[in-house]
Motif scaffolding. Structure first.
Motif, PDB file in Angstrom:
ATOM      1  N   GLN A  72       0.817  -1.213   0.000  1.00 37.76           N
ATOM      2  CA  GLN A  72       0.000   0.000   0.000  1.00 37.76           C
ATOM      3  C   GLN A  72       0.851   1.265   0.000  1.00 37.76           C
ATOM      4  OE1 GLN A  72      -2.789  -0.237   3.205  1.00 37.76           O
ATOM      5  NE2 GLN A  72      -3.626  -2.177   2.520  1.00 37.76           N
ATOM      6  N   ARG A  73       2.051   1.159   0.519  1.00 34.36           N
ATOM      7  CA  ARG A  73       2.918   2.334   0.623  1.00 34.36           C
ATOM      8  C   ARG A  73       4.218   2.052  -0.130  1.00 34.36           C
ATOM      9  NH1 ARG A  73       0.190   1.144   4.951  1.00 34.36           N
ATOM     10  NH2 ARG A  73       1.825  -0.196   5.742  1.00 34.36           N
ATOM     11  N   ILE A  74       4.353   2.694  -1.282  1.00 36.32           N
ATOM     12  CA  ILE A  74       5.535   2.514  -2.132  1.00 36.32           C
ATOM     13  C   ILE A  74       6.242   3.863  -2.256  1.00 36.32           C
ATOM     14  CG2 ILE A  74       6.368   1.899  -4.432  1.00 36.32           C
ATOM     15  CD1 ILE A  74       3.923   0.081  -4.713  1.00 36.32           C
ATOM     16  N   ALA A  75       7.548   3.845  -2.054  1.00 33.94           N
ATOM     17  CA  ALA A  75       8.381   5.028  -2.275  1.00 33.94           C
ATOM     18  C   ALA A  75       9.343   4.704  -3.408  1.00 33.94           C
ATOM     19  CB  ALA A  75       9.158   5.381  -1.009  1.00 33.94           C
ATOM     20  N   SER A  76       9.601   5.675  -4.275  1.00 34.49           N
ATOM     21  CA  SER A  76      10.436   5.375  -5.437  1.00 34.49           C
ATOM     22  C   SER A  76      11.227   6.591  -5.896  1.00 34.49           C
ATOM     23  CB  SER A  76       9.559   4.873  -6.587  1.00 34.49           C
ATOM     24  OG  SER A  76      10.349   4.600  -7.724  1.00 34.49           O
ATOM     25  N   SER A  77      12.505   6.348  -6.239  1.00 32.26           N
ATOM     26  CA  SER A  77      13.315   7.379  -6.880  1.00 32.26           C
ATOM     27  C   SER A  77      13.300   7.175  -8.397  1.00 32.26           C
ATOM     28  CB  SER A  77      14.755   7.347  -6.344  1.00 32.26           C
ATOM     29  OG  SER A  77      15.390   6.126  -6.678  1.00 32.26           O
ATOM     30  N   VAL A  78      12.526   6.182  -8.843  1.00 38.78           N
ATOM     31  CA  VAL A  78      12.356   5.874 -10.261  1.00 38.78           C
ATOM     32  C   VAL A  78      10.911   6.225 -10.633  1.00 38.78           C
ATOM     33  CG1 VAL A  78      12.365   3.990 -11.950  1.00 38.78           C
ATOM     34  CG2 VAL A  78      14.005   3.973 -10.077  1.00 38.78           C
ATOM     35  N   PRO A  79      10.672   6.889 -11.762  1.00 40.36           N
ATOM     36  CA  PRO A  79       9.287   7.205 -12.140  1.00 40.36           C
ATOM     37  C   PRO A  79       8.441   5.935 -12.288  1.00 40.36           C
ATOM     38  CG  PRO A  79      10.846   8.367 -13.553  1.00 40.36           C
ATOM     39  CD  PRO A  79      11.645   7.402 -12.732  1.00 40.36           C
ATOM     40  N   LEU A  80       7.280   5.935 -11.642  1.00 37.95           N
ATOM     41  CA  LEU A  80       6.342   4.807 -11.725  1.00 37.95           C
ATOM     42  C   LEU A  80       4.959   5.352 -12.057  1.00 37.95           C
ATOM     43  CD1 LEU A  80       7.476   2.803  -8.549  1.00 37.95           C
ATOM     44  CD2 LEU A  80       8.037   2.295 -10.941  1.00 37.95           C
ATOM     45  N   PRO A  81       4.703   5.635 -13.344  1.00 35.26           N
ATOM     46  CA  PRO A  81       3.430   6.242 -13.725  1.00 35.26           C
ATOM     47  C   PRO A  81       2.245   5.370 -13.342  1.00 35.26           C
ATOM     48  CG  PRO A  81       4.695   5.569 -15.668  1.00 35.26           C
ATOM     49  CD  PRO A  81       5.566   5.337 -14.486  1.00 35.26           C
ATOM     50  N   GLY A  82       1.222   6.028 -12.775  1.00 36.17           N
ATOM     51  CA  GLY A  82       0.000   5.333 -12.406  1.00 36.17           C
ATOM     52  C   GLY A  82      -0.020   4.812 -10.981  1.00 36.17           C
ATOM     53  N   LEU A  83       1.117   4.812 -10.293  1.00 33.80           N
ATOM     54  CA  LEU A  83       1.150   4.355  -8.904  1.00 33.80           C
ATOM     55  C   LEU A  83       1.154   5.551  -7.957  1.00 33.80           C
ATOM     56  CD1 LEU A  83       3.691   1.386  -8.760  1.00 33.80           C
ATOM     57  CD2 LEU A  83       1.215   1.290  -8.842  1.00 33.80           C
ATOM     58  N   ALA A  84       0.384   5.441  -6.890  1.00 29.46           N
ATOM     59  CA  ALA A  84       0.401   6.470  -5.843  1.00 29.46           C
ATOM     60  C   ALA A  84       1.622   6.213  -4.971  1.00 29.46           C
ATOM     61  CB  ALA A  84      -0.875   6.406  -5.017  1.00 29.46           C
ATOM     62  N   LEU A  85       2.535   7.170  -4.934  1.00 26.54           N
ATOM     63  CA  LEU A  85       3.789   6.996  -4.199  1.00 26.54           C
ATOM     64  C   LEU A  85       3.792   7.822  -2.926  1.00 26.54           C
ATOM     65  CD1 LEU A  85       6.303   7.216  -7.188  1.00 26.54           C
ATOM     66  CD2 LEU A  85       5.345   5.154  -6.130  1.00 26.54           C
ATOM     67  N   VAL A  86       4.476   7.311  -1.909  1.00 22.98           N
ATOM     68  CA  VAL A  86       4.670   8.051  -0.670  1.00 22.98           C
ATOM     69  C   VAL A  86       5.844   9.003  -0.898  1.00 22.98           C
ATOM     70  CG1 VAL A  86       5.298   7.881   1.763  1.00 22.98           C
ATOM     71  CG2 VAL A  86       3.859   6.120   0.726  1.00 22.98           C
ATOM     72  N   PRO A  87       5.633  10.314  -0.715  1.00 22.14           N
ATOM     73  CA  PRO A  87       6.762  11.237  -0.901  1.00 22.14           C
ATOM     74  C   PRO A  87       7.765  11.075   0.240  1.00 22.14           C
ATOM     75  CG  PRO A  87       4.793  12.423  -0.182  1.00 22.14           C
ATOM     76  CD  PRO A  87       4.391  10.998  -0.375  1.00 22.14           C
ATOM     77  N   VAL A  88       9.033  10.910  -0.132  1.00 26.42           N
ATOM     78  CA  VAL A  88      10.098  10.738   0.856  1.00 26.42           C
ATOM     79  C   VAL A  88      11.227  11.694   0.512  1.00 26.42           C
ATOM     80  CG1 VAL A  88      11.833   9.140   1.783  1.00 26.42           C
ATOM     81  CG2 VAL A  88       9.526   8.325   1.303  1.00 26.42           C
ATOM     82  N   GLY A  89      11.771  12.332   1.532  1.00 24.82           N
ATOM     83  CA  GLY A  89      12.903  13.223   1.371  1.00 24.82           C
ATOM     84  C   GLY A  89      13.808  13.125   2.589  1.00 24.82           C
ATOM     85  N   PRO A  90      14.891  13.883   2.597  1.00 29.03           N
ATOM     86  CA  PRO A  90      15.848  13.800   3.705  1.00 29.03           C
ATOM     87  C   PRO A  90      15.241  14.104   5.075  1.00 29.03           C
ATOM     88  CG  PRO A  90      16.780  15.043   1.883  1.00 29.03           C
ATOM     89  CD  PRO A  90      15.352  14.783   1.542  1.00 29.03           C
ATOM     90  N   GLU A  91      14.169  14.891   5.109  1.00 26.02           N
ATOM     91  CA  GLU A  91      13.559  15.269   6.388  1.00 26.02           C
ATOM     92  C   GLU A  91      12.335  14.430   6.746  1.00 26.02           C
ATOM     93  OE1 GLU A  91      15.205  17.459   8.228  1.00 26.02           O
ATOM     94  OE2 GLU A  91      16.627  17.643   6.569  1.00 26.02           O
ATOM     95  N   THR A  92      12.040  13.392   5.981  1.00 25.64           N
ATOM     96  CA  THR A  92      10.863  12.566   6.254  1.00 25.64           C
ATOM     97  C   THR A  92      10.965  11.936   7.634  1.00 25.64           C
ATOM     98  OG1 THR A  92      10.577  12.095   3.907  1.00 25.64           O
ATOM     99  CG2 THR A  92       9.490  10.603   5.437  1.00 25.64           C
ATOM    100  N   ASP A  93       9.872  11.971   8.362  1.00 28.89           N
ATOM    101  CA  ASP A  93       9.831  11.448   9.729  1.00 28.89           C
ATOM    102  C   ASP A  93       9.985   9.931   9.743  1.00 28.89           C
ATOM    103  OD1 ASP A  93       7.900  10.556  12.259  1.00 28.89           O
ATOM    104  OD2 ASP A  93       9.081  12.386  12.603  1.00 28.89           O
ATOM    105  N   LYS A  94      10.603   9.398  10.789  1.00 29.17           N
ATOM    106  CA  LYS A  94      10.845   7.955  10.869  1.00 29.17           C
ATOM    107  C   LYS A  94       9.554   7.145  10.932  1.00 29.17           C
ATOM    108  CE  LYS A  94      11.403   7.736  15.862  1.00 29.17           C
ATOM    109  NZ  LYS A  94      12.254   7.360  16.973  1.00 29.17           N
TER     110      LYS A  94
END
Length: 196
Positions: A72-94
């Motif tokens: 249900q929760r996918i994070a990606s640094s690769v484009p994945l068109p059509g998938l809802a991605l969880v935004p993740v960055g250096p400040e993302t909470d644990k």
């Protein structure tokens, strides 16, 4: 006033040998090696799985949906068109990071001798993501295979390097009664994908 320390350091400087050039270290490359075959065998040995999208009708998105249908929760640094991605960055909470089911990250290159894949910080999105996700998928171009770690270290651009890591296989340990446990303290599986 000259101290004993100053005198001693001055004598050391006077007797310093001439610097010698560093030796040339060979890369120990065997031109006869089949890098693809060697990488695939090394990856299987460390508990990873190789998926070649040229050999399957599925796209990367299709492969992810088929392999991880409950994610249900996918994070990606690769484009994945059509998938809802969880935004993740250096400040993302644990708390957000620890709930990521699948992380899809781009590897710069892979090492045939031990199946290690170089992930620079820019491709990680967050330094903890490759280690805290439940399932890790690394996308590496098929022409980005190097024979061994000697060549891998030559390939790293140390002048621009901030952080990065080599990842080989899923998390594992055999500390307790020499019984191998996969996914002990990190990703439960590692899949390396060669894109179309």
């Amino acid at each position: 006033m000259t101290t004993t320390r100053d005198t001693m350091l001055a004598r050391i400087r006077q007797n310093k040998p001439e610097p010698l050039p560093l030796p040339d270290v060979p890369t120990f490359v065997n031109e006869a090696d089949d890098l693809s075959d060697r990488f695939e065998k090394a990856l299987a040995f460390v508990g990873g799985q190789l998926v070649d999208l040229q050999a399957t009708p599925a796209s990367l998105v299709g492969f992810l949906q088929e392999t991880f249908p409950d994610a249900q929760r996918i994070a990606s640094s690769v484009p994945l068109p059509g998938l809802a991605l969880v935004p993740v960055g250096p400040e993302t909470d644990k708390q957000v990071l620890e709930q990521i089911d699948v992380a899809v990250l781009r590897g710069d290159f892979a090492v045939a001798e031990n199946a290690a894949i170089w992930i620079p910080e820019a491709s990680m999105m967050h330094r903890a993501l490759p280690f805290i996700t439940q399932y890790l998928v690394l996308v590496v171009d098929r022409d980005a295979l190097v024979p061994n770690m000697h060549v891998a270290y030559e390939r790293l651009d140390r002048s621009r390097l901030t952080y990065g890591t080599f990842i080989a296989g899923p998390s594992k340990t055999a500390d307790i009664e020499q019984s191998l446990v996969i996914g002990a303290h990190g990703a439960r599986s590692l899949t390396v994908v060669l894109p179309e």
